[in-house]
Design a protein around this motif. Sequence first.
Motif, PDB file in Angstrom:
ATOM      1  N   ARG A  58     -13.869  20.291   8.151  1.00 13.66           N
ATOM      2  CA  ARG A  58     -15.241  19.903   7.827  1.00 13.66           C
ATOM      3  C   ARG A  58     -15.460  19.834   6.318  1.00 13.66           C
ATOM      4  O   ARG A  58     -16.130  18.937   5.815  1.00 13.66           O
ATOM      5  CB  ARG A  58     -16.220  20.897   8.453  1.00 13.66           C
ATOM      6  N   ALA A  59     -14.890  20.790   5.598  1.00 14.73           N
ATOM      7  CA  ALA A  59     -15.096  20.859   4.150  1.00 14.73           C
ATOM      8  C   ALA A  59     -14.383  19.731   3.419  1.00 14.73           C
ATOM      9  O   ALA A  59     -14.779  19.366   2.302  1.00 14.73           O
ATOM     10  CB  ALA A  59     -14.618  22.197   3.613  1.00 14.73           C
ATOM     11  N   THR A  60     -13.349  19.183   4.044  1.00 13.96           N
ATOM     12  CA  THR A  60     -12.535  18.163   3.365  1.00 13.96           C
ATOM     13  C   THR A  60     -12.713  16.775   3.968  1.00 13.96           C
ATOM     14  O   THR A  60     -11.839  15.930   3.829  1.00 13.96           O
ATOM     15  CB  THR A  60     -11.043  18.545   3.401  1.00 13.96           C
ATOM     16  N   MET A  61     -13.837  16.545   4.627  1.00 16.01           N
ATOM     17  CA  MET A  61     -14.118  15.211   5.149  1.00 16.01           C
ATOM     18  C   MET A  61     -14.012  14.196   4.010  1.00 16.01           C
ATOM     19  O   MET A  61     -14.555  14.391   2.933  1.00 16.01           O
ATOM     20  CB  MET A  61     -15.519  15.147   5.758  1.00 16.01           C
ATOM     21  N   GLY A  62     -13.319  13.115   4.252  1.00 13.35           N
ATOM     22  CA  GLY A  62     -13.119  12.101   3.231  1.00 13.35           C
ATOM     23  C   GLY A  62     -11.745  12.135   2.610  1.00 13.35           C
ATOM     24  O   GLY A  62     -11.274  11.141   2.061  1.00 13.35           O
ATOM     25  N   PRO A 149      -4.747   5.021   2.585  1.00  6.80           N
ATOM     26  CA  PRO A 149      -3.923   5.650   1.547  1.00  6.80           C
ATOM     27  C   PRO A 149      -2.531   5.043   1.399  1.00  6.80           C
ATOM     28  O   PRO A 149      -2.034   4.883   0.275  1.00  6.80           O
ATOM     29  CB  PRO A 149      -3.869   7.108   2.001  1.00  6.80           C
ATOM     30  N   ALA A 150      -1.901   4.667   2.502  1.00  9.52           N
ATOM     31  CA  ALA A 150      -0.548   4.103   2.424  1.00  9.52           C
ATOM     32  C   ALA A 150      -0.517   2.801   1.639  1.00  9.52           C
ATOM     33  O   ALA A 150       0.522   2.441   1.060  1.00  9.52           O
ATOM     34  CB  ALA A 150       0.004   3.879   3.824  1.00  9.52           C
ATOM     35  N   ASP A 151      -1.634   2.095   1.591  1.00 15.31           N
ATOM     36  CA  ASP A 151      -1.696   0.834   0.846  1.00 15.31           C
ATOM     37  C   ASP A 151      -1.749   1.055  -0.657  1.00 15.31           C
ATOM     38  O   ASP A 151      -1.589   0.108  -1.438  1.00 15.31           O
ATOM     39  CB  ASP A 151      -2.933   0.023   1.267  1.00 15.31           C
ATOM     40  N   ALA A 152      -1.999   2.292  -1.055  1.00 11.49           N
ATOM     41  CA  ALA A 152      -2.148   2.599  -2.481  1.00 11.49           C
ATOM     42  C   ALA A 152      -1.139   3.667  -2.913  1.00 11.49           C
ATOM     43  O   ALA A 152      -1.451   4.544  -3.719  1.00 11.49           O
ATOM     44  CB  ALA A 152      -3.576   3.061  -2.772  1.00 11.49           C
ATOM     45  N   GLY A 153       0.048   3.603  -2.346  1.00  9.56           N
ATOM     46  CA  GLY A 153       1.102   4.527  -2.755  1.00  9.56           C
ATOM     47  C   GLY A 153       1.114   5.849  -2.021  1.00  9.56           C
ATOM     48  O   GLY A 153       1.916   6.726  -2.340  1.00  9.56           O
ATOM     49  N   GLY A 154       0.208   6.018  -1.035  1.00  9.80           N
ATOM     50  CA  GLY A 154       0.238   7.214  -0.199  1.00  9.80           C
ATOM     51  C   GLY A 154      -0.771   8.287  -0.536  1.00  9.80           C
ATOM     52  O   GLY A 154      -0.956   9.220   0.241  1.00  9.80           O
ATOM     53  N   ARG A 155      -1.416   8.159  -1.680  1.00  9.70           N
ATOM     54  CA  ARG A 155      -2.407   9.178  -2.051  1.00  9.70           C
ATOM     55  C   ARG A 155      -3.808   8.690  -1.709  1.00  9.70           C
ATOM     56  O   ARG A 155      -4.253   7.647  -2.184  1.00  9.70           O
ATOM     57  CB  ARG A 155      -2.337   9.498  -3.542  1.00  9.70           C
ATOM     58  N   GLY A 156      -4.494   9.477  -0.891  1.00 16.51           N
ATOM     59  CA  GLY A 156      -5.877   9.153  -0.556  1.00 16.51           C
ATOM     60  C   GLY A 156      -6.839   9.886  -1.469  1.00 16.51           C
ATOM     61  O   GLY A 156      -6.475  10.404  -2.525  1.00 16.51           O
ATOM     62  N   ARG A 157      -8.091   9.923  -1.083  1.00 15.99           N
ATOM     63  CA  ARG A 157      -9.095  10.650  -1.855  1.00 15.99           C
ATOM     64  C   ARG A 157      -8.777  12.155  -1.885  1.00 15.99           C
ATOM     65  O   ARG A 157      -8.204  12.651  -0.927  1.00 15.99           O
ATOM     66  CB  ARG A 157     -10.475  10.439  -1.226  1.00 15.99           C
ATOM     67  N   PRO A 158      -9.111  12.854  -2.943  1.00 15.25           N
ATOM     68  CA  PRO A 158      -9.983  12.454  -4.062  1.00 15.25           C
ATOM     69  C   PRO A 158      -9.284  11.705  -5.197  1.00 15.25           C
ATOM     70  O   PRO A 158      -9.884  11.505  -6.252  1.00 15.25           O
ATOM     71  CB  PRO A 158     -10.520  13.798  -4.565  1.00 15.25           C
ATOM     72  N   TYR A 159      -8.033  11.321  -5.008  1.00 12.98           N
ATOM     73  CA  TYR A 159      -7.363  10.511  -6.031  1.00 12.98           C
ATOM     74  C   TYR A 159      -8.044   9.147  -6.142  1.00 12.98           C
ATOM     75  O   TYR A 159      -8.609   8.645  -5.177  1.00 12.98           O
ATOM     76  CB  TYR A 159      -5.885  10.334  -5.677  1.00 12.98           C
ATOM     77  N   GLU A 165      -6.482   0.275  -6.604  1.00 11.18           N
ATOM     78  CA  GLU A 165      -5.758  -0.752  -5.858  1.00 11.18           C
ATOM     79  C   GLU A 165      -6.689  -1.912  -5.515  1.00 11.18           C
ATOM     80  O   GLU A 165      -6.299  -3.094  -5.609  1.00 11.18           O
ATOM     81  CB  GLU A 165      -5.175  -0.150  -4.580  1.00 11.18           C
ATOM     82  N   ALA A 166      -7.916  -1.606  -5.115  1.00  8.80           N
ATOM     83  CA  ALA A 166      -8.896  -2.653  -4.818  1.00  8.80           C
ATOM     84  C   ALA A 166      -9.181  -3.490  -6.065  1.00  8.80           C
ATOM     85  O   ALA A 166      -9.272  -4.724  -6.005  1.00  8.80           O
ATOM     86  CB  ALA A 166     -10.182  -2.037  -4.292  1.00  8.80           C
ATOM     87  N   PHE A 167      -9.312  -2.834  -7.202  1.00  7.11           N
ATOM     88  CA  PHE A 167      -9.551  -3.526  -8.473  1.00  7.11           C
ATOM     89  C   PHE A 167      -8.397  -4.468  -8.811  1.00  7.11           C
ATOM     90  O   PHE A 167      -8.600  -5.628  -9.181  1.00  7.11           O
ATOM     91  CB  PHE A 167      -9.736  -2.477  -9.575  1.00  7.11           C
ATOM     92  N   LEU A 168      -7.173  -3.981  -8.660  1.00  2.52           N
ATOM     93  CA  LEU A 168      -6.003  -4.775  -9.013  1.00  2.52           C
ATOM     94  C   LEU A 168      -5.777  -5.936  -8.042  1.00  2.52           C
ATOM     95  O   LEU A 168      -5.451  -7.047  -8.458  1.00  2.52           O
ATOM     96  CB  LEU A 168      -4.767  -3.876  -9.043  1.00  2.52           C
ATOM     97  N   ARG A 169      -5.958  -5.666  -6.747  1.00  4.86           N
ATOM     98  CA  ARG A 169      -5.657  -6.705  -5.753  1.00  4.86           C
ATOM     99  C   ARG A 169      -6.699  -7.817  -5.732  1.00  4.86           C
ATOM    100  O   ARG A 169      -6.366  -8.995  -5.576  1.00  4.86           O
ATOM    101  CB  ARG A 169      -5.534  -6.088  -4.361  1.00  4.86           C
ATOM    102  N   THR A 170      -7.956  -7.458  -5.834  1.00  2.00           N
ATOM    103  CA  THR A 170      -9.003  -8.472  -5.696  1.00  2.00           C
ATOM    104  C   THR A 170      -9.247  -9.254  -6.978  1.00  2.00           C
ATOM    105  O   THR A 170      -9.666 -10.418  -6.918  1.00  2.00           O
ATOM    106  CB  THR A 170     -10.337  -7.836  -5.266  1.00  2.00           C
ATOM    107  N   LEU A 190     -15.601  11.797  -6.106  1.00  5.28           N
ATOM    108  CA  LEU A 190     -14.540  12.146  -7.046  1.00  5.28           C
ATOM    109  C   LEU A 190     -13.588  10.982  -7.281  1.00  5.28           C
ATOM    110  O   LEU A 190     -13.164  10.727  -8.413  1.00  5.28           O
ATOM    111  CB  LEU A 190     -13.770  13.362  -6.536  1.00  5.28           C
ATOM    112  N   SER A 191     -13.249  10.269  -6.213  1.00  3.56           N
ATOM    113  CA  SER A 191     -12.328   9.141  -6.375  1.00  3.56           C
ATOM    114  C   SER A 191     -12.954   8.067  -7.250  1.00  3.56           C
ATOM    115  O   SER A 191     -12.272   7.454  -8.084  1.00  3.56           O
ATOM    116  CB  SER A 191     -11.930   8.574  -5.012  1.00  3.56           C
ATOM    117  N   GLY A 192     -14.256   7.836  -7.091  1.00  4.22           N
ATOM    118  CA  GLY A 192     -14.930   6.854  -7.919  1.00  4.22           C
ATOM    119  C   GLY A 192     -15.033   7.278  -9.368  1.00  4.22           C
ATOM    120  O   GLY A 192     -14.797   6.479 -10.287  1.00  4.22           O
ATOM    121  N   VAL A 193     -15.383   8.526  -9.584  1.00  4.27           N
ATOM    122  CA  VAL A 193     -15.485   9.053 -10.949  1.00  4.27           C
ATOM    123  C   VAL A 193     -14.134   8.988 -11.652  1.00  4.27           C
ATOM    124  O   VAL A 193     -14.015   8.558 -12.802  1.00  4.27           O
ATOM    125  CB  VAL A 193     -16.028  10.495 -10.932  1.00  4.27           C
ATOM    126  N   ARG A 194     -13.084   9.419 -10.957  1.00  2.00           N
ATOM    127  CA  ARG A 194     -11.752   9.432 -11.547  1.00  2.00           C
ATOM    128  C   ARG A 194     -11.234   8.027 -11.834  1.00  2.00           C
ATOM    129  O   ARG A 194     -10.423   7.824 -12.743  1.00  2.00           O
ATOM    130  CB  ARG A 194     -10.791  10.187 -10.630  1.00  2.00           C
TER     131      ARG A 194
END
Length: 236
Positions: A58-62, A149-159, A165-170, A190-194
């Motif tokens: 529950r604490a790590t949703m996302g 996450p697999a589409d971006a090298g395997g690391r999901g949020r909060p990375y 990846e969305a910025f680069l691909r689109t 956190l992912s957006g801020v980072r």
Amino acid sequence: MTTPTLTPTPDIRLVALDMAGTTVADGGLVERAFDAAAGELGVEPGTPDHAEKLAHVRATMGESKISVFRHLFGTEALAQRANAAFERAYGELVGSGLIAPVPGAREAVGELTADGRTVVLTTGFARVTQDAILDALGWRGLVPLTLCPADAGGRGRPYPDMVLEAFLRTRAAEDMAQVAVVGDTSYDMLSGVRAGAGLVAGVRTGAHGDEAFRAAGATHVLDSVADLPALLRGAG
């Protein structure tokens, strides 16, 4: 109602939208799928061990689900077993018709697109689960790009990897200041801020609330993703 902000809304060209809790209402299926995964690894409901692990879920949703299971079960082999069981159970629940769009979400995507913005859907689930959700909702082709996450090298949020990846691909935005990240958890914020996104908005339709959003650096808090098009139109 949109929470007032002291900073102007930037000119957003690319919008990264989370799925479960943000654009997709799944009615607590994550917890039900976790129960199935935990049971497969011998974690009995009603035990302190189950309660502790569920609290962490529950604490790590996302967060990327495989990352959550690595924390909970310690070894890669156990984490992979748990993740496979989770994805299988969640997929079966999705296939049973237990998800729906967040009210106004599909319309919001249409409005954002009509306004000339590029929309990408992101998730912490594996690709097989993301595809099951898209199929169940009839959302194939709704947006030009969906990312797990697999589409971006395997690391999901909060990375920040999926946002980058969305910025680069689109190539829809000239710089990260023209990117908006929207989600229902502090991990989305956190992912957006980072990533350096120009707008990072939490929505009150999912796992976390205003305090968690603000602590993670949200620039805006919305009642729903349905409020996003109007917010961005106010930028000009």
